[in-house]
Design a protein around this motif. Structure first.
Motif, PDB file in Angstrom:
ATOM      1  N   VAL A 252     -27.267   9.103  42.978  1.00 56.67           N
ATOM      2  CA  VAL A 252     -28.065   8.318  42.041  1.00 56.67           C
ATOM      3  C   VAL A 252     -27.260   8.178  40.748  1.00 56.67           C
ATOM      4  N   PRO A 253     -27.507   7.098  40.013  1.00 59.74           N
ATOM      5  CA  PRO A 253     -26.746   6.889  38.774  1.00 59.74           C
ATOM      6  C   PRO A 253     -26.838   8.077  37.831  1.00 59.74           C
ATOM      7  N   GLU A 254     -28.013   8.673  37.776  1.00 55.18           N
ATOM      8  CA  GLU A 254     -28.210   9.796  36.873  1.00 55.18           C
ATOM      9  C   GLU A 254     -27.278  10.961  37.214  1.00 55.18           C
ATOM     10  N   TYR A 255     -27.111  11.135  38.500  1.00 59.52           N
ATOM     11  CA  TYR A 255     -26.228  12.191  38.972  1.00 59.52           C
ATOM     12  C   TYR A 255     -24.774  11.823  38.702  1.00 59.52           C
ATOM     13  N   GLN A 256     -24.501  10.544  38.856  1.00 57.10           N
ATOM     14  CA  GLN A 256     -23.158  10.035  38.623  1.00 57.10           C
ATOM     15  C   GLN A 256     -22.710  10.290  37.182  1.00 57.10           C
ATOM     16  N   LEU A 257     -23.672  10.223  36.283  1.00 61.05           N
ATOM     17  CA  LEU A 257     -23.364  10.450  34.878  1.00 61.05           C
ATOM     18  C   LEU A 257     -22.799  11.839  34.637  1.00 61.05           C
ATOM     19  N   LEU A 258     -23.208  12.770  35.453  1.00 59.47           N
ATOM     20  CA  LEU A 258     -22.791  14.159  35.267  1.00 59.47           C
ATOM     21  C   LEU A 258     -21.409  14.378  35.868  1.00 59.47           C
ATOM     22  N   SER A 259     -20.482  13.551  35.460  1.00 50.38           N
ATOM     23  CA  SER A 259     -19.121  13.672  35.979  1.00 50.38           C
ATOM     24  C   SER A 259     -18.448  14.869  35.322  1.00 50.38           C
ATOM     25  N   PRO A 260     -17.430  15.409  35.964  1.00 50.72           N
ATOM     26  CA  PRO A 260     -16.692  16.526  35.357  1.00 50.72           C
ATOM     27  C   PRO A 260     -16.194  16.173  33.963  1.00 50.72           C
ATOM     28  N   LYS A 261     -15.801  14.929  33.777  1.00 51.14           N
ATOM     29  CA  LYS A 261     -15.299  14.514  32.468  1.00 51.14           C
ATOM     30  C   LYS A 261     -16.408  14.602  31.422  1.00 51.14           C
ATOM     31  N   PHE A 262     -17.540  14.046  31.768  1.00 50.34           N
ATOM     32  CA  PHE A 262     -18.701  14.098  30.869  1.00 50.34           C
ATOM     33  C   PHE A 262     -19.063  15.549  30.551  1.00 50.34           C
ATOM     34  N   LEU A 263     -19.082  16.370  31.583  1.00 47.54           N
ATOM     35  CA  LEU A 263     -19.502  17.754  31.396  1.00 47.54           C
ATOM     36  C   LEU A 263     -18.500  18.536  30.546  1.00 47.54           C
ATOM     37  N   SER A 264     -17.221  18.226  30.721  1.00 47.06           N
ATOM     38  CA  SER A 264     -16.221  18.944  29.922  1.00 47.06           C
ATOM     39  C   SER A 264     -16.361  18.616  28.444  1.00 47.06           C
ATOM     40  N   GLN A 265     -16.984  17.476  28.150  1.00 53.25           N
ATOM     41  CA  GLN A 265     -17.129  17.085  26.748  1.00 53.25           C
ATOM     42  C   GLN A 265     -18.387  17.666  26.104  1.00 53.25           C
ATOM     43  N   GLN A 266     -19.258  18.218  26.901  1.00 52.48           N
ATOM     44  CA  GLN A 266     -20.511  18.752  26.349  1.00 52.48           C
ATOM     45  C   GLN A 266     -20.263  20.079  25.651  1.00 52.48           C
ATOM     46  N   LYS A 267     -20.936  20.235  24.521  1.00 49.94           N
ATOM     47  CA  LYS A 267     -20.758  21.473  23.755  1.00 49.94           C
ATOM     48  C   LYS A 267     -22.007  22.351  23.847  1.00 49.94           C
ATOM     49  N   ASN A 268     -23.030  21.770  24.384  1.00 45.83           N
ATOM     50  CA  ASN A 268     -24.338  22.389  24.288  1.00 45.83           C
ATOM     51  C   ASN A 268     -24.664  23.321  25.457  1.00 45.83           C
ATOM     52  N   TRP A 269     -23.782  24.282  25.721  1.00 45.17           N
ATOM     53  CA  TRP A 269     -24.003  25.181  26.851  1.00 45.17           C
ATOM     54  C   TRP A 269     -24.740  26.425  26.369  1.00 45.17           C
TER      55      TRP A 269
END
Ligand SMILES: [Zn+2]
Length: 163
Positions: free
Chosen positions: A10-27
């Motif tokens: 699903v597109p929503e899942y697609q958004l959670l790409s490794p690239k996107f996730l590596s940019q997140q700071k909010n862990w």
């Protein structure tokens, strides 16, 4: 191949790409906010994963992640507030023998926000055509442990490395 495949469902899942996730700071280290991850769900997920014939044996699929579980550290959690469906777990897996920092794997595992069921994953390791990556399973088992025991456990190794 199970490990490094990024299946677009699903597109929503697609958004959670490794690239996107590596940019997140909010862990968050507060894993206990996640829905419980059932070990049985993890097993089901691993057994359903597609792997080459040579390694498709039930024992291999389950025993490898179990062996690797002890090397999983710094499990954190990305709530993914914009989504009602998925959260993501991130963790590091240390090499079982060498202590070469380059061998540290980074794993992202996507889970269902409501049920805690594993949905997919990504790992930085490169595995051969025959070998299946057990890191994602190891992280899921570790997260299930943490949620079952209510203890986040030691975070020491990675935090020392990061300082
Ligand atoms: Zn891997």
């Amino acid at each position: 191949m199970f490990c490094c495949e990024w299946i677009v469902i699903v597109p929503e899942y697609q958004l959670l790409s490794p690239k996107f996730l590596s940019q997140q700071k909010n862990w968050s280290k507060d894993l206990l906010k996640i829905s419980e991850i059932e070990e049985s769900d993890v097993k089901k997920y691993l057994l359903n994963s597609s792997v080459p014939d040579a390694s498709s044996a039930r024992t291999y699929k389950l025993s490898r992640p179990f062996q690797l579980k002890q090397f999983v550290h710094s499990v954190v959690y990305f709530e993914n507030e914009n989504s009602e469906t998925f959260s993501v777990i991130r963790a590091f897996c240390y090499p079982s023998q060498a202590t070469n920092a380059d061998d540290v794997k980074v794993i992202f595992a996507t889970i269902d926000k409501i049920t805690g069921q594993p949905y997919g994953g990504f790992c930085t390791c490169t595995v051969g055509a025959v070998e299946t990556c057990g890191h994602i399973g190891a992280v899921l088992f570790k997260a299930a442990d943490i949620l079952a025991t209510g203890s986040v456990g030691e975070q020491s190794v990675t935090e020392k490395l990061c300082e």
